[in-house]
Scaffold this motif. Structure first.
Motif, PDB file in Angstrom:
ATOM      1  N   UNK A 295      60.367  92.058  29.414  1.00 24.97           N
ATOM      2  CA  UNK A 295      60.508  93.226  30.278  1.00 24.97           C
ATOM      3  C   UNK A 295      59.570  94.308  29.762  1.00 24.97           C
ATOM      4  N   UNK A 296      58.799  94.915  30.667  1.00 23.48           N
ATOM      5  CA  UNK A 296      57.914  96.017  30.307  1.00 23.48           C
ATOM      6  C   UNK A 296      58.432  97.278  30.985  1.00 23.48           C
ATOM      7  N   UNK A 297      58.559  98.357  30.202  1.00 25.73           N
ATOM      8  CA  UNK A 297      59.154  99.597  30.680  1.00 25.73           C
ATOM      9  C   UNK A 297      58.089 100.680  30.827  1.00 25.73           C
ATOM     10  N   UNK A 298      58.120 101.412  31.939  1.00 26.10           N
ATOM     11  CA  UNK A 298      57.285 102.588  32.137  1.00 26.10           C
ATOM     12  C   UNK A 298      58.131 103.651  32.827  1.00 26.10           C
ATOM     13  N   UNK A 299      57.507 104.793  33.131  1.00 27.27           N
ATOM     14  CA  UNK A 299      58.236 105.859  33.785  1.00 27.27           C
ATOM     15  C   UNK A 299      57.372 107.079  34.003  1.00 27.27           C
ATOM     16  N   UNK A 300      58.013 108.141  34.482  1.00 30.66           N
ATOM     17  CA  UNK A 300      57.294 109.379  34.765  1.00 30.66           C
ATOM     18  C   UNK A 300      56.917 110.137  33.508  1.00 30.66           C
ATOM     19  N   UNK A 301      57.647 109.910  32.408  1.00 30.05           N
ATOM     20  CA  UNK A 301      57.410 110.658  31.174  1.00 30.05           C
ATOM     21  C   UNK A 301      57.777 109.804  29.976  1.00 30.05           C
ATOM     22  N   UNK A 302      57.292 110.216  28.805  1.00 29.66           N
ATOM     23  CA  UNK A 302      57.607 109.506  27.570  1.00 29.66           C
ATOM     24  C   UNK A 302      59.106 109.548  27.289  1.00 29.66           C
ATOM     25  N   UNK A 303      59.767 110.650  27.633  1.00 27.47           N
ATOM     26  CA  UNK A 303      61.207 110.781  27.394  1.00 27.47           C
ATOM     27  C   UNK A 303      61.993 109.757  28.210  1.00 27.47           C
ATOM     28  N   UNK A 304      61.621 109.579  29.474  1.00 29.77           N
ATOM     29  CA  UNK A 304      62.308 108.610  30.319  1.00 29.77           C
ATOM     30  C   UNK A 304      62.019 107.175  29.873  1.00 29.77           C
ATOM     31  N   UNK A 305      60.795 106.938  29.413  1.00 22.38           N
ATOM     32  CA  UNK A 305      60.458 105.613  28.899  1.00 22.38           C
ATOM     33  C   UNK A 305      61.306 105.290  27.667  1.00 22.38           C
ATOM     34  N   UNK A 306      61.435 106.253  26.758  1.00 26.66           N
ATOM     35  CA  UNK A 306      62.247 106.052  25.558  1.00 26.66           C
ATOM     36  C   UNK A 306      63.708 105.801  25.921  1.00 26.66           C
ATOM     37  N   UNK A 307      64.195 106.524  26.927  1.00 26.25           N
ATOM     38  CA  UNK A 307      65.578 106.334  27.376  1.00 26.25           C
ATOM     39  C   UNK A 307      65.802 104.898  27.834  1.00 26.25           C
ATOM     40  N   UNK A 308      64.881 104.392  28.678  1.00 26.78           N
ATOM     41  CA  UNK A 308      65.011 103.039  29.206  1.00 26.78           C
ATOM     42  C   UNK A 308      64.870 101.996  28.107  1.00 26.78           C
ATOM     43  N   UNK A 309      63.932 102.217  27.204  1.00 33.12           N
ATOM     44  CA  UNK A 309      63.719 101.279  26.106  1.00 33.12           C
ATOM     45  C   UNK A 309      64.980 101.139  25.266  1.00 33.12           C
ATOM     46  N   UNK A 310      65.577 102.264  24.906  1.00 33.49           N
ATOM     47  CA  UNK A 310      66.805 102.234  24.097  1.00 33.49           C
ATOM     48  C   UNK A 310      67.955 101.594  24.886  1.00 33.49           C
TER      49      UNK A 310
END
Length: 245
Positions: free
Chosen positions: A83-98
């Motif tokens: 699974x590869x995670x991206x998003x609108x911001x680094x904060x949202x990416x970190x949220x999804x990753x965790x």
């Protein structure tokens, strides 16, 4: 886009990316998760097409935990391996990753850069997934891929771990630590590995940095062109980023 098809075993599947409960065959080749402030978008890539869905995101701790539990359960049903995670911001990416890493074990969850829209991310990810399928892989233990006349690797154990992270990629044939040079200024922050560019043959150049010392690192890949090499470079960046976060 949904598409019904028949598995090789003869069982009917609900989509091009569905996991066959009859014979246990995976049809998903990858998964992208994109997080915005209002929704989380998921696209499951099949061998020829894709399936996608989205879930509303509420900015509350309990709702966010529940969101990723639901996502994990739905993604698991495809038995997708990465699974590869991206998003609108680094904060949202970190949220999804965790959120996904805590619920999707043992699948591999990695991160991409931020994108302006889910569509641009998914288009980019699909190109990478198709390229990965075309690229040759090598099945050599990572430790055996590290070669070269310069046996010293700066940064001690941390430097070696960073070099080894490159060697873990199935698209890397050899990692060659090169010349060690002094630099006039120190960047601080401990040992760092910086991937710089791909050459015309698809091999990647990197710099291992420890204080004021800089070591050239040559990464011999299975890519055959600069374009393929740049894609491999992006994949390697994910390996390195996880260690340096």
């Amino acid at each position: 886009m949904l598409q019904r098809l028949i598995c090789e075993c003869g069982a009917e599947l609900s989509s091009c990316a569905a996991f066959c409960l009859n014979c246990g065959r995976r049809h998903a080749v990858g998964c992208g998760v994109y997080v915005s402030e209002s929704r989380v978008f998921v696209r499951i890539f099949g061998e020829r097409d894709f399936e996608e869905f989205s879930i509303k995101r509420y900015d509350e701790d309990v709702s966010i935990r529940n969101l990723y539990e639901i996502l994990a359960e739905r993604i698991y049903s495809y038995r997708v391996e990465s699974i590869v995670v991206s998003g609108e911001s680094e904060e949202l990416i970190d949220e999804a990753l965790e959120g996904l890493r805590s619920t999707l074990y043992p699948f591999d969850v990695s991160v991409s850069d931020a994108f302006d829209s889910p569509q641009s991310f998914f288009e980019r990810l699909e190109r990478v997934l198709r390229l990965e399928k075309e690229l040759k892989t090598v099945k050599i233990p990572p430790e055996e891929k590290i070669h070269g006349s310069h046996s010293t690797i700066i940064g001690g154990r941390e430097g070696y771990k960073l070099i080894l992270s490159l060697a873990k990629s199935p698209y890397v044939k050899k990692v060659v630590p090169g010349v060690i040079e002094g630099n006039a200024t120190s960047i601080g922050g401990g040992v760092k590995l910086k991937l710089t560019r791909s050459d015309e043959k698809g091999n990647v150049r990197a710099l291992l940095i420890d204080g004021s010392s800089v070591q050239q690192v040559y990464v011999i890949t299975t890519a055959s062109s600069r374009e393929e090499g740049e894609e491999v470079l992006k994949l390697l960046s994910g390996y390195v980023r996880d260690l340096q976060e």
